[in-house]
Design a protein around this motif. Structure first.
Motif, short mmCIF file in Angstrom:
data_model
loop_
_atom_site.label_atom_id
_atom_site.label_comp_id
_atom_site.label_asym_id
_atom_site.label_seq_id
_atom_site.Cartn_x
_atom_site.Cartn_y
_atom_site.Cartn_z
N UNK A 3 0.84 -1.20 0.00
CA UNK A 3 0.00 0.00 0.00
C UNK A 3 0.88 1.25 0.00
N UNK A 214 6.21 17.40 7.11
CA UNK A 214 4.81 17.52 7.49
C UNK A 214 3.89 17.11 6.34
N UNK A 215 4.38 17.28 5.13
CA UNK A 215 3.54 16.96 3.97
C UNK A 215 3.62 15.50 3.56
N UNK A 219 -0.75 8.58 6.63
CA UNK A 219 -1.10 7.16 6.42
C UNK A 219 0.16 6.31 6.29
N UNK A 221 3.03 6.85 7.48
CA UNK A 221 3.65 6.82 8.78
C UNK A 221 2.94 5.80 9.66
N UNK A 222 1.62 5.86 9.66
CA UNK A 222 0.84 4.95 10.49
C UNK A 222 1.02 3.51 10.03
N UNK A 223 1.07 3.33 8.73
CA UNK A 223 1.25 1.97 8.21
C UNK A 223 2.55 1.38 8.74
N UNK A 225 4.12 2.28 11.46
CA UNK A 225 3.97 2.08 12.90
C UNK A 225 3.28 0.74 13.16
N UNK A 226 2.26 0.48 12.34
CA UNK A 226 1.52 -0.77 12.52
C UNK A 226 2.41 -1.97 12.24
N UNK B 1 -6.34 -4.51 6.95
CA UNK B 1 -6.10 -3.36 7.82
C UNK B 1 -7.42 -2.58 8.01
N UNK B 6 -6.14 1.61 12.11
CA UNK B 6 -5.22 2.62 11.56
C UNK B 6 -5.27 3.91 12.37
N UNK B 9 -3.48 3.91 16.78
CA UNK B 9 -2.10 4.14 17.23
C UNK B 9 -1.68 5.61 17.19
N UNK B 10 -2.16 6.34 16.22
CA UNK B 10 -1.74 7.74 16.11
C UNK B 10 -2.28 8.55 17.27
N UNK B 301 0.51 23.36 7.07
CA UNK B 301 0.97 22.85 5.80
C UNK B 301 0.24 23.54 4.66
N UNK B 303 -0.03 22.42 1.68
CA UNK B 303 -0.74 21.46 0.83
C UNK B 303 -2.10 21.14 1.43
#
Lengths: 327, 306
Positions: A3, A214-215, A219, A221-223, A225-226, B1, B6, B9-10, B301, B303
């Motif tokens: 992904x 930051x940009x 997702x 990042x979280x993926x 982490x998981x 997932x 998802x 955790x954040x 940001x 964006x």
């Protein structure tokens, strides 16, 4: 992880513009073209004198191009003049037409400059550059990662503190830095330059990197982490590879700053053995005031590494600035 | 997932990060050589020190002197003048150049390769080159003026107290316009094309599009660039030092130069510290003012906003 790959390919920062954005840019002119056609079709049914404003607007469109060309001469000619002068003999400098290339081109100035210790100054500058920029990257990247990925009161305060640094003029702290460096017994060494260069490289590097990191979509990042990745692993495998344009920008920008810095060497060093290029140019100018071609050769030589950097890194510099300062 | 997996955790994650540790090395360097020196300067500003012997505490004497010293006040005036002059010289030109270069034609790309060259030369190198170009006898400018029959226009550009200040300001603008036009170019490239397409459909002309779309859309770029320019003008030292040394007389001795001469040439380090602190305060105040006025400090940001 698959992904992630899929997401990566469409990231808005991979190459400055996302694939969709680029596609949009490519598609966008089409409708406007149609609109033009429609507009043009209308006047044909009207008397011909109505077309006159159209032609003057074509002329108006040439004005920016003309100004662009004019600025090209203004921006570029002084540098061209410098280069041409560096190939003139000393007599030729006074006799030649300064707008024309040298009548008797010579490399003698370059060899004289080189014999005057330029190799040493070049090495000094390179040493300071490599260590300073490496240190700046080494400490800015983790800091930027923490600031961008952990938003709480502490990181926000730290970030504001760093941003404050952008507003502190070097001149404002040069006296205490002089005292500090003397106290550390580093006065008149190359490390006297490196330490403050690193400190003053941090604010802008952190700003550019934070904006960029930051940009990176949360997702991804979280993926990771998981998948059980630690922060170091995320930093190494996700953030650093993706931030390449920003890293290159920081590298180029800080290299130019360090390479061209004058105030720190002027105040913090003294001996010819630790002289860096801008200081060498300055003392050279005092020493050879009458020998303009030799001075010009020295000036050009001192910029060669930056010119090479620019030739190879221009695109990345622009891409990274897009991310760093944006709108 | 699953979606819930998802998100969970954040929510927990960030709070447990040892952020301070990650920022510690950068903070140390920065605090030691950028923040701590401000405090040292504050201490030194209440002393008399020649840079070698023991510093002697003199209380607010240096500060009182700052506000009554005609030479310093003259330097303050010149600095403000320089700030305004270079902003006025640089902003319109860099804006126009940046917008021009943002276009897609090939010739613009080729031209812009050369525009940025001045950025790569050290200020010392640029100063030395311009001193040569402005040389009263053999410099490019005077030689050209004489060749085309305008001998009466030829002069000692840097030797004339009435001219030197403006000449220096122009060279500063020459040096920094490429950087700022680069900012404007990247800014202009990010303006969504659709805005122009819609405006075109509404029959907006070139000028109208510039003032109604380009200029407002470049608001943040104008702020960023102005902050760089205004705080930058508190650091103009190298170029003026190389070109005029602050002269002729005191004609180009702006505050950063005055600080250097006071502290390192005249060895009045305490008094120099006062000037240095005024510089720092002005720089910080200027940036904060611009950031506050524009809400740029949110630093959200760009964006995400789109």
């Amino acid at each position: 992880m698959r992904l992630n790959r899929a997401l990566l390919s469409g990231l808005p920062f991979a190459g400055g513009q996302s694939a969709p954005m680029r596609a949009a840019a490519r598609v966008a002119p089409a409708p406007s073209g149609e609109a033009d056609l429609e507009k043009k079709r209308v006047p044909t049914e009207q008397p011909p004198h109505q077309q006159r404003p159209f032609r003057t607007s074509r002329l108006v469109e040439l004005i920016p191009a003309f100004c662009g060309l004019l600025w090209f001469v203004v921006a570029f000619y002084p540098l061209f003049y410098m280069l041409m002068s560096s190939f003139r003999s000393q007599a030729g400098f006074y006799l030649d037409n300064p707008w024309l290339p040298p009548s008797q081109p010579t490399l003698e100035n370059y060899s004289r400059v080189w014999e005057n210790g330029f190799g040493l100054y070049l090495l000094n500058s390179l040493f300071v550059l490599v260590i300073s920029v490496a240190l700046i990257l080494l400490i800015s990247v983790p800091a930027a990662y923490a600031i961008a990925r952990m938003r709480n009161r502490l990181t926000r305060a730290i970030f504001s503190l760093f941003l404050l640094g952008l507003a502190i003029p070097l001149q404002a702290v040069i006296i205490p830095i002089y005292a500090l460096i003397s106290g550390m017994r580093l006065y008149d060494t190359l490390f006297a330059l490196i330490l403050p260069y690193v400190a003053f490289g941090v604010p802008l590097s952190v700003l550019v990197l934070v904006t960029f990191i930051r940009d990176i979509p949360a997702e991804l990042h979280e993926a990771m982490r998981l998948d059980g990745a630690s922060h170091w692993q995320i930093l190494w495998r996700l953030v650093i590879p993706l931030s390449r344009p920003a890293l290159i920008t920081v590298t180029i920008y800080e290299s130019i700053q360090v390479w061209n810095g004058f105030l720190f060497p002027l105040v913090l060093t003294q001996s010819p053995e630790v002289r860096v290029l801008p200081l060498a140019l300055w003392s050279f100018q005092g020493q050879y005031a009458a020998d303009v071609p030799a001075i010009m050769a020295a000036v050009f030589l001192s910029a060669v590494p930056m010119l090479l950097l620019y030739i190879f890194g221009r695109r990345q510099l622009l891409t990274g600035l897009l991310a760093g300062f944006s709108r | 997932m699953s979606v819930t997996a998802r998100i969970a955790p954040t929510r927990r994650g960030p709070a447990s990060w040892p952020a301070l540790l990650w920022t510690a090395p950068a903070l140390c360097f920065y605090a030691l050589f950028a923040l701590f020196p401000l405090l040292v300067a504050l201490y030194l500003s209440f002393t008399n020190w020649n840079g070698i012997a023991q510093a002697a505490w003199v209380g607010p004497a240096n500060w009182l002197h700052f506000f009554s010293d005609p030479l310093t006040l003259h330097a303050v005036g010149l600095t403000i003048e320089m700030m305004i002059l270079t902003w006025v010289l640089q902003t319109p030109l860099s804006l126009l150049l940046g917008v021009f270069m943002a276009g897609q034609q090939r010739y613009r790309a080729v031209l812009s390769v050369f525009y940025f060259l001045p950025l790569l030369f050290s200020t010392v190198a640029i100063g030395i080159t311009w001193v040569s170009i402005l040389d009263p006898n053999f410099g490019l400018i005077n030689v050209t003026l004489r060749a085309v029959g305008l001998s009466s226009w030829a002069r000692g550009w840097l030797g004339d107290p009435n001219l030197a200040f403006y000449v220096v300001a122009i060279v500063i603008a020459w040096q920094f316009i490429p950087f700022h036009s680069l900012l404007y170019m990247t800014g202009a490239r990010q303006i969504p094309r659709e805005l122009y397409d819609v405006a075109e459909l509404d029959g907006a002309g070139r000028l109208r599009k510039f003032f109604s779309i380009t200029l407002p859309q470049l608001k943040y770029t104008i702020i960023t660039s102005s902050i760089f320019m205004l705080t930058g003008s508190l650091t103009y030292f190298d170029l003026i030092w190389v070109m005029t040394g602050g002269g002729p007389g005191y004609a180009t001795r702006i505050l950063p130069l005055h600080m250097y001469v006071t502290a390192f040439v005249n060895e009045q380090v305490g008094y120099g510290s006062v000037i240095a602190l005024v510089l720092a305060a002005s720089g910080i105040a200027l940036s904060l003012l611009l950031l506050r006025v524009t809400g740029f400090l949110r630093m959200s940001s760009q964006l995400e906003g789109l």
